[in-house]
Write an enzyme that holds these catalytic residues in place. Sequence first.
Site, short mmCIF file in Angstrom:
data_model
loop_
_atom_site.label_atom_id
_atom_site.label_comp_id
_atom_site.label_asym_id
_atom_site.label_seq_id
_atom_site.Cartn_x
_atom_site.Cartn_y
_atom_site.Cartn_z
CE LYS A 88 -4.18 -1.60 0.51
NZ LYS A 88 -5.17 -1.23 -1.05
CD GLU A 126 -10.16 5.17 0.31
OE1 GLU A 126 -9.31 5.41 -0.09
OE2 GLU A 126 -9.41 3.53 -0.18
CB SER A 149 0.40 -8.10 -1.27
OG SER A 149 -1.13 -8.67 -1.09
#
Lengths: 399, 269
Positions: free
Chosen positions: A92, A114, A381
């Site tokens: 991220k 968000e 990830s």
Amino acid sequence: MRVYDLPDAKGHFGPYGGVFVSETLISALEDLKAAYAQFKNDPGFLAEFAYELKHYVGRPSPVYHARRWSEHFGGAQVYLKREDLNHTGAHKINNVIGQALLARHLGKPRVIAETGAGQHGVATATIAARYGMECVVYMGSEDVKRQAQNVYRMKLLGATVVPVESGSKTLKDALNEAMRDWVTNVENTFYIIGTVAGPHPYPMMVRDFQSVIGKEAREQMPEMTGRQPDAVLACVGGGSNAIGIFHPYIIDESVRLIGVEAAGHGLETGQHSATLCAGRSGVLHGNRTYLLQDDNGQIIETHSISAGLDYPGVGPEHAWLKDSGRAEYVAVTDDEALEAFHKLCRLEGIIPALESSHALAYAAKIAPRMRKDQILLVNLSGRGDKDMHTVAEKSGLKF
Amino acid sequence: MSRITATFSRLKLQGRKALIPFFTAGDPDPASCVPLMHALVAGGADIIELGVPFSDPMADGPVIQRSSERALKHGVTLRDVIGWVAEFRSTNSDTPVVLMGYANPVESMGVDVFAGAAKAAGADGVVVVDYPLEEAERLVSTLDAAGLDTVFLLSPTTTDARLKQVAALGRGYLYYVSLKGVTGAATIDVVDVARRLAHIRSFTTLPVGVGFGIRDGETARAVAQVADAVVIGSRLVQEIEAAPAEAVPRARAFMSGIRAAMDTGAAAA
């Protein structure tokens, strides 16, 4: 495919993508589009981005040959792209740094985001602290309860976490609320969207920032194995880690691209988040894409053991890659993901995120049927530290 | 001439401005929808904007979000809403009805099917909040073919280039959203609106309605002096929310108050 240059000028990937927002948001998106067009090829901006990725995130992330796990299958060799080793523990942060740098160049002192599980919120709060920006994170009130640790993490980093009480009180409602904040405070606020969804230019911009994953892998795989992998696998919720690793490989047609969605309790139960496998086209959150919706076009509630995959939409570029046949999309259940989670812990000493465990689980399905000289590259990830609570509960433990 | 255009022409001759209430169909309950429409007309409404509930009303503030949630709890669908328009139309052939909502329920039904059903029911116009100009061409051509007006939103940040396009694509009237932000936020700056409307009118002859931030008779009167229509949504929905059992008489009384204030303004002007 020798050339791949989507989206078009209007943000369309075939019939998907676009700008489906109220007129009140158009000028903000036009400004963003212009700013991104200016900076995306600006050597100074790119150097700044590369510096942050290297010195703050710790890139390049390594590729790791999961030897014992591969031996356990007796088939294909599985390699892992270690995004779990990034600062804040997941992919991220790559995108957040890119967008926060843009916000700085645009002179916006306030960023909003968000978040569902809290990973994107934590990454945004982290960068806001690093750059001295005000940070507000919208999070469904249900998720605030389920992810208390990440809420605390964001607060430690100086962010304000706003619980969202509308709709199903989850990620999709947090995204609605962040959009409402943005349209109200657009003069001083930059909205950092966490996935490859939303109105153009977000899906393109987030993809570009995340594609560092695939660019590195395309250099690392030949160094390690002498060639590119037979298939690249990644989990797909909104789809940012998957696009990040897929995108540089789209032109290599010999490389299969496999996106793995969350089948939850099973596609037949209706309790899942497998948008591409079980949804149909519609419009939500500013773009046209596959959605999980009822017969009347209302968005339905989704389920996955991993909060990061628990989203009723998916990035429009994935919708296009599915329809065009360039990528395949499959789904694995909560139980299959958990099994892969435990296997990786025990055989490789790596605790994967539950999201990434979905991609691992599908690799575990196909690897045994492949030859020993074939290669799978799985995007790991994120790390699973955040999931201790969920996994322990599944095993009947309570902290 | 469409029923919407005819309504604006008649009002112009009378020296009056259009009063356009908005509420969400099916709130507080499905049985109230048609009675509420008639009550609003009795209270002085000239056009009704009927909201189609959606699970993710991204451009709406808390008041209209809650109204949408209440309607969806009753299982209200786009087909239901179109059915109520037909029921309303069986005893009212004059008051235009504009369906207002989000793209997904319309796309789910199919734009062609939707246009045919809405026209057959007696609807007059459509606002799809999340179809800006860039994505609206197919909607406009389909609605044109069906004989329905496509109403577009304008905002304080709409550029001149877009105003030109809206003037070409818009039908019936234009809806100027007077504030940045979502429905129900803050209050309106009438001087600023007047300046902006003068600019918009240099691009189009379509009537221009103003909404967002109109909470009482006094504001409605002030806005009516500069706009062709006054749109009231959140404030009306608050009336419905405050006392669901008396929603119909309260909506009528509230409308009458606004109407009286607007017409006083017209007489004084």
